[in-house]
Design a protein around this motif. Structure first.
Motif, short mmCIF file in Angstrom:
data_model
loop_
_atom_site.label_atom_id
_atom_site.label_comp_id
_atom_site.label_asym_id
_atom_site.label_seq_id
_atom_site.Cartn_x
_atom_site.Cartn_y
_atom_site.Cartn_z
N PRO A 143 -1.44 46.95 -59.01
CA PRO A 143 -2.23 45.56 -58.86
C PRO A 143 -3.03 45.31 -57.69
CG PRO A 143 0.14 45.33 -59.56
CD PRO A 143 -0.02 46.86 -58.77
N ALA A 144 -2.61 45.62 -56.43
CA ALA A 144 -3.45 45.49 -55.33
C ALA A 144 -4.67 46.32 -55.64
CB ALA A 144 -2.51 45.99 -54.11
N LEU A 145 -4.54 47.22 -55.98
CA LEU A 145 -5.92 48.32 -56.22
C LEU A 145 -7.05 47.57 -57.26
CD1 LEU A 145 -7.72 50.62 -55.78
CD2 LEU A 145 -6.19 51.96 -57.70
N LEU A 146 -6.13 47.21 -58.43
CA LEU A 146 -6.79 46.46 -59.45
C LEU A 146 -7.79 45.58 -58.89
CD1 LEU A 146 -4.73 47.05 -62.44
CD2 LEU A 146 -6.77 48.32 -61.91
N TYR A 147 -6.94 44.55 -58.11
CA TYR A 147 -7.62 43.24 -57.68
C TYR A 147 -8.70 43.52 -56.60
CZ TYR A 147 -7.95 38.66 -55.07
OH TYR A 147 -8.37 37.40 -54.75
N LEU A 148 -8.73 44.70 -55.93
CA LEU A 148 -9.49 44.85 -54.75
C LEU A 148 -10.65 45.55 -55.38
CD1 LEU A 148 -7.35 45.46 -51.52
CD2 LEU A 148 -8.86 43.58 -51.87
N LEU A 149 -10.48 46.22 -56.45
CA LEU A 149 -11.52 47.32 -56.86
C LEU A 149 -12.77 46.61 -57.03
CD1 LEU A 149 -11.64 50.32 -57.68
CD2 LEU A 149 -11.10 49.68 -60.01
N PRO A 150 -13.08 45.40 -57.70
CA PRO A 150 -14.48 45.09 -57.72
C PRO A 150 -15.14 44.94 -56.56
CG PRO A 150 -12.99 43.90 -59.30
CD PRO A 150 -12.25 44.59 -58.37
N TRP A 151 -14.26 44.38 -55.55
CA TRP A 151 -14.91 44.26 -54.16
C TRP A 151 -15.34 45.43 -53.30
CZ3 TRP A 151 -17.51 41.52 -51.02
CH2 TRP A 151 -17.60 41.55 -49.65
N PHE A 152 -14.39 46.41 -53.55
CA PHE A 152 -14.58 47.92 -53.03
C PHE A 152 -15.98 48.58 -53.71
CE2 PHE A 152 -10.03 48.91 -51.99
CZ PHE A 152 -10.20 47.98 -50.86
N ILE A 153 -16.14 48.37 -55.23
CA ILE A 153 -17.32 48.75 -55.71
C ILE A 153 -18.56 47.95 -55.38
CG2 ILE A 153 -18.41 49.00 -57.99
CD1 ILE A 153 -15.66 49.44 -59.27
N PHE A 154 -18.47 46.80 -55.10
CA PHE A 154 -19.49 45.78 -54.70
C PHE A 154 -20.03 46.53 -53.30
CE2 PHE A 154 -21.53 42.19 -52.52
CZ PHE A 154 -22.16 41.94 -53.65
N LYS A 155 -19.08 46.59 -52.46
CA LYS A 155 -19.38 46.97 -51.05
C LYS A 155 -20.20 48.29 -50.91
CE LYS A 155 -17.09 45.70 -47.61
NZ LYS A 155 -16.29 45.23 -46.38
N SER A 156 -19.44 49.35 -51.78
CA SER A 156 -19.86 50.68 -51.88
C SER A 156 -21.38 50.61 -52.51
CB SER A 156 -18.99 51.55 -52.45
OG SER A 156 -19.60 52.88 -52.86
N HIS A 157 -21.70 50.10 -53.50
CA HIS A 157 -23.10 49.84 -54.15
C HIS A 157 -23.90 49.10 -53.09
CE1 HIS A 157 -25.91 49.64 -57.54
NE2 HIS A 157 -26.19 48.60 -57.01
N TYR A 158 -23.69 48.40 -52.41
CA TYR A 158 -24.68 47.92 -51.58
C TYR A 158 -24.52 48.35 -50.12
CZ TYR A 158 -25.79 44.75 -55.15
OH TYR A 158 -26.43 44.18 -56.60
#
Length: 464
Positions: free
Chosen positions: A320-335
């Motif tokens: 659950p922790a990973l799933l919660y943070l995944l959108p933020w991690f993807i966003f940070k990685s993309h930009y």
């Protein structure tokens, strides 16, 4: 009308969190107040992630879109609660208390004092606009609110993602989204009320510590614990100024208490809630990742030392922790956004992107300053000095109970901060006294709980 809108903005996230907590905590008796204190942060954390995802996908911020997000979230949680009701077994026994007249008088005085502190927190938190520089630089979502989005359409734009207004672009957005959420309900970015979430975080900290200590030592012990927590000046100040450190400290406390209850009662359903709270810590501030890692290591240590070997518990906590943070991690990685403060100058591309810049040498000169702030600063109500004292005096209690794993979280988190200060250019923020007191605030409420638990258990053992 303004106060009705504000009430709705605060009540609906609490309701969402309450439903989720009730769903995952169905088989363990829990007071209504405790569910509200936990549900407040849980609901705001879930809906704030939804707001962030909305902005990341380019959906304009509006009251209508906010209502859709709220409606879908509540509908899903209501359906799940209806389908999975669980059995509510009363498995928690509150200690019986025999109090004399003097104890009752003390209880009345403590309640009066705590009520006075709470009234100050609410008045200042709801009426005082943000005045601190750092709250404006890195926390205010005013730009996003009036632009109805995260301003990410053109990475080449001079104001991309708030550049020029936000000093560190890689800073997590949990409390930003809190401000946008409240502003959408109010219909304006109210300079004081947009940070109404902050004083309620502090009141929830009081509530969580009270209910947790009360279960171990009774009403008087719970009130004494809250009395000392309410005397920590930096916690009170952060409830006025809406620093993210307060939200971080709440998430760490809530996640730790739920993790502790899993260890005590072997209730696996508590682990997803705990994992979510520590993930929210990572979405509150970049250093929240230190706490998530510390909690994961503490859970691992529990399985090994206690010979539980319930490895699926790590999945229940971590997934659950990973799933919660995944959108933020993807966003940070993309930009291309980092997790640090750059060179600590506040100027230039490295700082704006939030790079974690390693120093070519170790800065051990920060150690005496750091430990002086840790044990001698009044900012945290001297709780770390007291925790060290009661840990020595009550060493057997610490060693023989599961509270040692929450103690481990504190030690690991503090060690993580010290390592970052020693090995990166962030050492400057220790020497100029800008960071240590605020970073240590993240484990201050947890330190109060751990110290209170050890004290209560030790006193009960000595009186038996």
């Amino acid at each position: 009308m303004l106060w009705i809108k504000l009430t709705a903005a605060l009540v609906f996230p609490t309701l969402a969190g309450f439903l989720l907590v009730s769903l995952l905590n169905a088989r363990r008796d829990q007071s209504l107040a405790e569910k509200i204190f936990i549900g407040y942060g849980m609901g705001f954390g879930i809906l704030s992630l939804g707001l962030f995802c909305q902005g990341a996908f380019g959906i304009p911020y509006s009251f209508q879109a906010t209502l859709v997000l709220l409606g879908v979230t509540l509908a899903i949680l209501l359906i799940l609660n209806f389908l999975y009701r669980g059995s509510h077994e009363n498995t928690v026994k509150n200690p019986s208390e025999k109090r004399d007249m003097y104890a009752n008088i003390l209880i009345i005085l403590l309640i009066a004092w705590i009520a006075f502190r709470v009234s100050i927190v609410l008045y200042e938190g709801f009426n005082r606009p943000v005045m601190s520089q750092d709250s404006w630089w890195n926390r205010s979502a005013k730009l996003f609110y009036y632009n109805q989005g995260l301003m990410i359409d053109d990475p080449a734009d001079e104001h991309f993602f708030g550049k020029g207004y936000r000093v560190i672009l890689g800073y997590p957005l949990l409390t930003f989204m809190h401000q946008i959420w409240i502003s959408e309900f109010l219909g304006e970015f109210h300079e004081s009320l947009m940070k109404a979430w902050a004083p309620l975080y502090l009141i929830s900290v009081f509530g969580l510590i009270f209910t947790a200590i009360k279960k171990e030592g009774g009403l008087l012990a719970g009130l004494i614990a809250v009395f000392f927590v309410s005397a920590a000046p930096l916690l009170i100040f952060h409830s006025f100024e809406a620093y993210s450190d307060l939200a971080l400290s709440y998430n760490v406390l809530a996640g730790s208490i739920l993790l502790f209850r899993y260890m005590e009662h072997d209730e696996m359903n508590l682990l997803p809630l705990s994992g979510l709270f520590f993930a929210m810590a990572g979405f509150t501030k970049s250093d929240g990742m230190i706490h998530l890692l510390s909690a994961g290591l503490a859970l691992l240590a529990f399985n090994v030392i206690e010979k539980k070997y319930k490895w699926k518990g790590l999945i229940y906590f971590g997934l659950p922790a990973l799933l919660y943070l995944l959108p933020w991690f993807i966003f940070k990685s993309h930009y291309g956004l980092g997790f640090g403060h750059g060179y600590g100058t506040g100027i230039g591309g490295a700082d704006e992107s939030g790079a974690l810049m390693w120093s070519p040498t170790f800065h051990f000169e920060v150690w005496p300053v750091f430990f002086r702030e840790l044990f001698l600063s009044v900012d945290h109500g001297l709780i770390f000095a007291f925790l060290a004292l009661v840990s020595v005096l009550g060493f057997k209690t610490l060693l023989n109970t599961n509270i040692k794993y929450l103690f481990l979280i504190i030690v690991l988190a503090i060690s993580g901060y010290l390592f970052v200060y020693t090995a990166t250019f962030d050492f400057e923020f220790v020497l100029n006294r800008m960071a240590t007191n605020r970073n240590l605030l993240s484990v201050t409420p947890l330190a109060f709980f751990v110290a209170g638990y050890i004290t209560v258990k030790s006193l009960k053992k000595n009186s038996d």
